[in-house]
Write a protein that holds these residues in place. Structure first.
Motif, PDB file in Angstrom:
ATOM      1  N   ILE A 190       0.835  -1.197   0.000  1.00 34.57           N
ATOM      2  CA  ILE A 190       0.000   0.000   0.000  1.00 34.57           C
ATOM      3  C   ILE A 190       0.874   1.254   0.000  1.00 34.57           C
ATOM      4  O   ILE A 190       1.791   1.393   0.812  1.00 34.57           O
ATOM      5  CB  ILE A 190      -0.969  -0.007   1.191  1.00 34.57           C
ATOM      6  CG1 ILE A 190      -1.997  -1.134   1.001  1.00 34.57           C
ATOM      7  CG2 ILE A 190      -1.662   1.350   1.356  1.00 34.57           C
ATOM      8  CD1 ILE A 190      -2.908  -1.360   2.183  1.00 34.57           C
ATOM      9  N   ALA A 245       0.014   5.208   0.024  1.00 34.74           N
ATOM     10  CA  ALA A 245      -1.127   6.094   0.199  1.00 34.74           C
ATOM     11  C   ALA A 245      -0.694   7.526   0.498  1.00 34.74           C
ATOM     12  O   ALA A 245       0.261   7.740   1.247  1.00 34.74           O
ATOM     13  CB  ALA A 245      -2.018   5.572   1.336  1.00 34.74           C
ATOM     14  N   GLU A 287      -9.376   7.851  -4.179  1.00 35.53           N
ATOM     15  CA  GLU A 287      -9.159   7.029  -5.375  1.00 35.53           C
ATOM     16  C   GLU A 287      -8.267   5.856  -4.990  1.00 35.53           C
ATOM     17  O   GLU A 287      -7.223   6.048  -4.372  1.00 35.53           O
ATOM     18  CB  GLU A 287      -8.484   7.872  -6.464  1.00 35.53           C
ATOM     19  CG  GLU A 287      -8.543   7.285  -7.823  1.00 35.53           C
ATOM     20  CD  GLU A 287      -9.945   7.124  -8.371  1.00 35.53           C
ATOM     21  OE1 GLU A 287     -10.326   5.971  -8.672  1.00 35.53           O
ATOM     22  OE2 GLU A 287     -10.668   8.129  -8.501  1.00 35.53           O
ATOM     23  N   VAL A 288      -8.722   4.645  -5.322  1.00 38.53           N
ATOM     24  CA  VAL A 288      -7.937   3.433  -5.085  1.00 38.53           C
ATOM     25  C   VAL A 288      -7.653   2.816  -6.444  1.00 38.53           C
ATOM     26  O   VAL A 288      -8.581   2.469  -7.175  1.00 38.53           O
ATOM     27  CB  VAL A 288      -8.691   2.436  -4.179  1.00 38.53           C
ATOM     28  CG1 VAL A 288      -7.854   1.171  -3.965  1.00 38.53           C
ATOM     29  CG2 VAL A 288      -9.066   3.075  -2.850  1.00 38.53           C
ATOM     30  N   ASP A 289      -6.381   2.701  -6.798  1.00 41.64           N
ATOM     31  CA  ASP A 289      -5.976   2.084  -8.055  1.00 41.64           C
ATOM     32  C   ASP A 289      -4.884   1.074  -7.726  1.00 41.64           C
ATOM     33  O   ASP A 289      -3.732   1.437  -7.499  1.00 41.64           O
ATOM     34  CB  ASP A 289      -5.481   3.129  -9.055  1.00 41.64           C
ATOM     35  CG  ASP A 289      -5.295   2.559 -10.454  1.00 41.64           C
ATOM     36  OD1 ASP A 289      -5.030   1.336 -10.569  1.00 41.64           O
ATOM     37  OD2 ASP A 289      -5.395   3.322 -11.424  1.00 41.64           O
ATOM     38  N   THR A 302      -2.718  -0.864  -5.483  1.00 42.56           N
ATOM     39  CA  THR A 302      -2.284  -0.631  -4.099  1.00 42.56           C
ATOM     40  C   THR A 302      -1.999   0.845  -3.825  1.00 42.56           C
ATOM     41  O   THR A 302      -1.537   1.189  -2.744  1.00 42.56           O
ATOM     42  CB  THR A 302      -1.015  -1.458  -3.784  1.00 42.56           C
ATOM     43  OG1 THR A 302       0.013  -1.098  -4.710  1.00 42.56           O
ATOM     44  CG2 THR A 302      -1.308  -2.952  -3.849  1.00 42.56           C
ATOM     45  N   ILE A 324      -3.374   4.495  -3.094  1.00 44.23           N
ATOM     46  CA  ILE A 324      -4.564   5.161  -2.555  1.00 44.23           C
ATOM     47  C   ILE A 324      -4.252   6.647  -2.425  1.00 44.23           C
ATOM     48  O   ILE A 324      -3.259   7.019  -1.794  1.00 44.23           O
ATOM     49  CB  ILE A 324      -4.957   4.584  -1.182  1.00 44.23           C
ATOM     50  CG1 ILE A 324      -5.196   3.075  -1.280  1.00 44.23           C
ATOM     51  CG2 ILE A 324      -6.189   5.302  -0.628  1.00 44.23           C
ATOM     52  CD1 ILE A 324      -5.354   2.372   0.062  1.00 44.23           C
ATOM     53  N   ALA A 353     -10.409   3.493   3.323  1.00 39.97           N
ATOM     54  CA  ALA A 353      -9.864   2.847   2.131  1.00 39.97           C
ATOM     55  C   ALA A 353      -8.583   2.072   2.451  1.00 39.97           C
ATOM     56  O   ALA A 353      -8.369   0.976   1.932  1.00 39.97           O
ATOM     57  CB  ALA A 353      -9.603   3.884   1.037  1.00 39.97           C
ATOM     58  N   ILE A 354      -7.746   2.626   3.313  1.00 41.89           N
ATOM     59  CA  ILE A 354      -6.509   1.942   3.705  1.00 41.89           C
ATOM     60  C   ILE A 354      -6.835   0.664   4.467  1.00 41.89           C
ATOM     61  O   ILE A 354      -6.287  -0.408   4.176  1.00 41.89           O
ATOM     62  CB  ILE A 354      -5.599   2.876   4.537  1.00 41.89           C
ATOM     63  CG1 ILE A 354      -5.114   4.048   3.680  1.00 41.89           C
ATOM     64  CG2 ILE A 354      -4.421   2.102   5.130  1.00 41.89           C
ATOM     65  CD1 ILE A 354      -4.466   5.170   4.473  1.00 41.89           C
ATOM     66  N   LYS A 362      -8.273  -1.975   2.091  1.00 47.00           N
ATOM     67  CA  LYS A 362      -7.249  -2.578   1.230  1.00 47.00           C
ATOM     68  C   LYS A 362      -6.345  -3.504   2.043  1.00 47.00           C
ATOM     69  O   LYS A 362      -5.959  -4.575   1.572  1.00 47.00           O
ATOM     70  CB  LYS A 362      -6.433  -1.473   0.540  1.00 47.00           C
ATOM     71  CG  LYS A 362      -5.354  -1.963  -0.387  1.00 47.00           C
ATOM     72  CD  LYS A 362      -5.835  -2.842  -1.513  1.00 47.00           C
ATOM     73  CE  LYS A 362      -6.419  -2.106  -2.664  1.00 47.00           C
ATOM     74  NZ  LYS A 362      -6.738  -3.012  -3.797  1.00 47.00           N
TER      75      LYS A 362
END
Length: 179
Positions: free
Chosen positions: A95, A97, A138-140, A142, A144, A158-159, A162
């Motif tokens: 991740i 982010a 927006e998550v694309d 890994t 964020i 979102a984190i 994921k």
């Protein structure tokens, strides 16, 4: 282990809301003081960081989180530790982010090329090669990204989603009385 990087001038809500949510979800996350052990946010809230940059480990890293704020984002950009950790996470499917102005750090590192991303209005040109969406979050894969302080809870959610699952993220939000 997740590392949330703090630099003088960071946006407090963008750092502390996701940190709180991640810890409620039982994720292991440590703050890293890029500009010192005590880091003062853009609204004069001082936080004692858990670690110094030289104490981070790439052996068990699960992700990095970059809060925005000014001049916090500029201070993150100057940090070799931030750059190394962000690139390592991205290249290893971990991740990566960033929120508010901080997606510009990812953009400057080439991490956003071909990715859907968002940021605080006015920083779009710094998202090198990204497809700017203007979304709150927006998550694309890994990666964020989020727009700003008002989106900090959604960013944290979102984190957690994921890293763990939608079920756990929804439980954390419910326990916090978030709609």
């Amino acid at each position: 282990m997740f590392y949330l990087f703090l630099a003088d001038g960071f946006e407090e809500t963008e750092a502390l809301a996701p940190l709180d949510m991640m810890r409620r979800a039982k994720l292991e996350v440590k703050t890293v003081g890029v500009t010192g052990e005590y880091v003062t946010g853009s609204h004069k809230v001082t936080v004692k960081a858990d670690l110094k940059p030289e104490e981070i480990s790439f052996e068990n890293i699960e992700g990095v989180i970059l809060p925005g704020g000014m001049p916090g984002t500029v201070n993150l950009i100057k940090s070799e530790a931030v750059a190394k950790a962000a690139v390592h996470c991205f290249e290893n499917g971990k991740i990566t982010a960033a929120i508010c102005a901080a997606p510009s750090v990812l953009g400057n590192l080439g991490i956003l090329k071909g990715k859907n991303a968002t940021c605080f209005p006015g920083f779009e040109k710094e998202l090198d090669g990204a497809n700017y969406t203007g979304s709150s979050v927006e998550v694309d894969g890994t990666v964020i990204t989020a727009k700003g302080a008002g989106c900090a809870i959604l960013f944290g959610k979102a984190i957690v989603e994921k890293a763990l699952s939608a079920e756990i993220a929804n439980k954390v939000c419910g326990d916090m009385q978030c709609p």
